[in-house]
Design a protein around this motif. Structure first.
Motif, PDB file in Angstrom:
ATOM      1  N   UNK A 128       0.798  -1.234   0.000  1.00 55.60           N
ATOM      2  CA  UNK A 128       0.000   0.000   0.000  1.00 55.60           C
ATOM      3  C   UNK A 128       0.829   1.282   0.000  1.00 55.60           C
ATOM      4  N   UNK A 129       2.036   1.265   0.528  1.00 59.99           N
ATOM      5  CA  UNK A 129       2.868   2.466   0.455  1.00 59.99           C
ATOM      6  C   UNK A 129       3.277   2.764  -0.986  1.00 59.99           C
ATOM      7  N   UNK A 130       3.538   1.723  -1.759  1.00 58.74           N
ATOM      8  CA  UNK A 130       3.849   1.913  -3.171  1.00 58.74           C
ATOM      9  C   UNK A 130       2.632   2.436  -3.917  1.00 58.74           C
ATOM     10  N   UNK A 131       1.468   1.827  -3.675  1.00 60.22           N
ATOM     11  CA  UNK A 131       0.233   2.306  -4.302  1.00 60.22           C
ATOM     12  C   UNK A 131      -0.036   3.756  -3.936  1.00 60.22           C
ATOM     13  N   UNK A 150      -5.604  -3.500   2.827  1.00 56.80           N
ATOM     14  CA  UNK A 150      -5.079  -2.471   1.926  1.00 56.80           C
ATOM     15  C   UNK A 150      -5.924  -1.198   1.989  1.00 56.80           C
ATOM     16  N   UNK A 151      -7.238  -1.372   2.053  1.00 57.58           N
ATOM     17  CA  UNK A 151      -8.108  -0.205   2.118  1.00 57.58           C
ATOM     18  C   UNK A 151      -7.848   0.606   3.381  1.00 57.58           C
ATOM     19  N   UNK A 152      -7.675  -0.075   4.498  1.00 56.28           N
ATOM     20  CA  UNK A 152      -7.364   0.634   5.743  1.00 56.28           C
ATOM     21  C   UNK A 152      -6.013   1.336   5.643  1.00 56.28           C
ATOM     22  N   UNK A 153      -5.033   0.636   5.087  1.00 55.70           N
ATOM     23  CA  UNK A 153      -3.694   1.214   4.961  1.00 55.70           C
ATOM     24  C   UNK A 153      -3.696   2.400   3.998  1.00 55.70           C
ATOM     25  N   UNK A 154      -4.467   2.295   2.912  1.00 55.15           N
ATOM     26  CA  UNK A 154      -4.522   3.386   1.943  1.00 55.15           C
ATOM     27  C   UNK A 154      -5.240   4.603   2.501  1.00 55.15           C
ATOM     28  N   UNK A 157      -9.174 -11.354  -0.652  1.00 56.76           N
ATOM     29  CA  UNK A 157     -10.195 -10.522  -0.025  1.00 56.76           C
ATOM     30  C   UNK A 157      -9.698  -9.892   1.259  1.00 56.76           C
ATOM     31  N   UNK A 158      -9.058 -10.703   2.095  1.00 61.82           N
ATOM     32  CA  UNK A 158      -8.506 -10.181   3.348  1.00 61.82           C
ATOM     33  C   UNK A 158      -7.387  -9.182   3.087  1.00 61.82           C
ATOM     34  N   UNK A 163      -0.834   0.004  11.375  1.00 59.14           N
ATOM     35  CA  UNK A 163      -0.345  -1.207  12.034  1.00 59.14           C
ATOM     36  C   UNK A 163      -1.410  -2.291  11.878  1.00 59.14           C
ATOM     37  N   UNK A 164      -1.133  -3.263  11.017  1.00 55.94           N
ATOM     38  CA  UNK A 164      -2.095  -4.321  10.755  1.00 55.94           C
ATOM     39  C   UNK A 164      -1.438  -5.684  10.750  1.00 55.94           C
ATOM     40  N   UNK A 165      -2.197  -6.685  10.350  1.00 58.63           N
ATOM     41  CA  UNK A 165      -1.668  -8.051  10.303  1.00 58.63           C
ATOM     42  C   UNK A 165      -0.690  -8.253   9.150  1.00 58.63           C
ATOM     43  N   UNK A 166      -0.939  -7.578   8.041  1.00 59.41           N
ATOM     44  CA  UNK A 166      -0.133  -7.778   6.835  1.00 59.41           C
ATOM     45  C   UNK A 166       0.843  -6.650   6.571  1.00 59.41           C
ATOM     46  N   UNK A 167       0.452  -5.433   6.929  1.00 61.14           N
ATOM     47  CA  UNK A 167       1.282  -4.266   6.642  1.00 61.14           C
ATOM     48  C   UNK A 167       1.489  -3.463   7.923  1.00 61.14           C
ATOM     49  N   UNK A 168       2.710  -2.969   8.100  1.00 63.07           N
ATOM     50  CA  UNK A 168       3.043  -2.217   9.301  1.00 63.07           C
ATOM     51  C   UNK A 168       4.028  -1.123   8.907  1.00 63.07           C
ATOM     52  N   UNK A 169       3.605   0.131   9.048  1.00 61.60           N
ATOM     53  CA  UNK A 169       4.531   1.209   8.690  1.00 61.60           C
ATOM     54  C   UNK A 169       4.239   2.462   9.511  1.00 61.60           C
ATOM     55  N   UNK A 170       5.289   3.205   9.766  1.00 63.52           N
ATOM     56  CA  UNK A 170       5.221   4.524  10.383  1.00 63.52           C
ATOM     57  C   UNK A 170       6.587   5.186  10.205  1.00 63.52           C
TER      58      UNK A 170
END
Length: 300
Positions: free
Chosen positions: A91-94, A139-143, A133-134, A156-163
């Motif tokens: 999602x950071x790339x998107x 991704x929607x939350x991260x975006x 789907x998951x 901060x999620x199960x698949x993506x984590x960034x700050x």
């Protein structure tokens, strides 16, 4: 409207598109911009497997590159990814790609997203197709975070984590609209609970009222308020009386006749319709776009 040329599935591509290219896209985009169309849309596929190539073709332009190319040639029409398979990319790339597009276009982006359906694409890029789907849900939350106002977005999620990673330029819009594509129960639920709009995938007219009612029900149950854009894809259109075989599903006729038929979508609760015109050449298509904008749209 979804742009021709940039995707050429045999389900909808016209014969003249096979030899078309960037100059044709420019002419069509400018015609839609002049004629008051709300948005231009571009599809997303990274690669088409051999088993599907005969039906889908392998012509699928990259949506970010295509919409950025057309942003510089247009003034007001919005730019929609219909749909970006965001689960194939971090999602950071998107966010970096689409935030830049929104910035360069002066805030004209609508980010349409979907789960995807071509398993080989996911496998080649190392993404679990069964969990798409998951993946899209997170991704929607991260975006939401990464396309928001913060220079240093955080998720901060199960698949993506960034700050702590700054991304500029920020989008020109305070809130980039996220429209969710798909007509399965899961996609409809995702659109209702996580999106700002819904992009159905081939729902006929008689199925739309039930889908729209379900979205409204889900949003009401979740206490969600604010703007939500219901979409629909119309039947193929031809403004006027065609002198060639435009297909039995195509709506054709005079401006008042077409407008009367299309107003039925508004009565169902649809806010925006995506149109596609039958054509035998670029010139015929741009003539159809101009006729629709000048003669049909005022009656809508």
């Amino acid at each position: 409207m979804q742009l021709p040329v940039q995707s050429q599935s045999t389900l909808y591509a016209e014969g003249w598109e096979a030899e078309a290219g960037p100059e044709d896209l420019l002419h069509i985009a400018r015609a839609a911009d002049r004629s008051g169309f709300a948005y231009l849309a571009s599809c997303d596929h990274v690669g088409i497997p051999r088993r599907l190539a005969a039906a889908m073709s392998t012509i699928w332009y990259d949506p970010v590159a295509t919409l950025a190319f057309l942003a510089a040639a247009t003034e007001r029409v919005r730019l929609l990814s219909h749909v970006a398979i965001v689960g194939l990319r971090h999602p950071l790339l998107t966010a970096k790609q689409y935030a830049t597009l929104d910035h360069l276009s002066g805030g004209r982006l609508v980010l349409g997203v979907g789960a995807g359906h071509v398993q080989e694409e996911f496998e080649a890029l190392g993404v679990d197709f069964r969990q798409r789907g998951a993946v899209l849900d997170e991704c929607l939350d991260a975006l939401r975070a990464a396309l928001g106002p913060d220079e240093f977005p955080e998720h901060h999620g199960k698949l993506y984590d960034f700050e702590g990673l700054g991304q500029r330029p920020r989008p020109a819009q305070d809130r980039v609209p996220l429209w969710v594509g798909g007509s399965s129960p899961a996609a409809v639920r995702r659109a209702a609970l996580k999106g700002d709009g819904w992009l159905p995938q081939g729902d006929p007219r008689d199925r739309l009222p039930g889908q729209i009612a379900r979205i409204r029900e889900l949003r009401e149950q979740a206490g969600l308020q604010g703007m939500f854009t219901m979409g629909a894809i119309t039947e193929p259109l031809y403004v006027g009386r065609p002198r060639w075989d435009v297909g039995r599903r195509t709506l054709s006729g005079g401006p008042q006749e077409l407008a009367e038929s299309l107003r039925a979508y508004r009565a169902m609760g649809v806010h925006q319709i995506q149109v596609r015109f039958r054509s035998r050449s670029r010139t015929e298509l741009t003539d159809q776009i101009a006729a629709f904008g000048a003669e049909v749209a005022p009656h809508l």
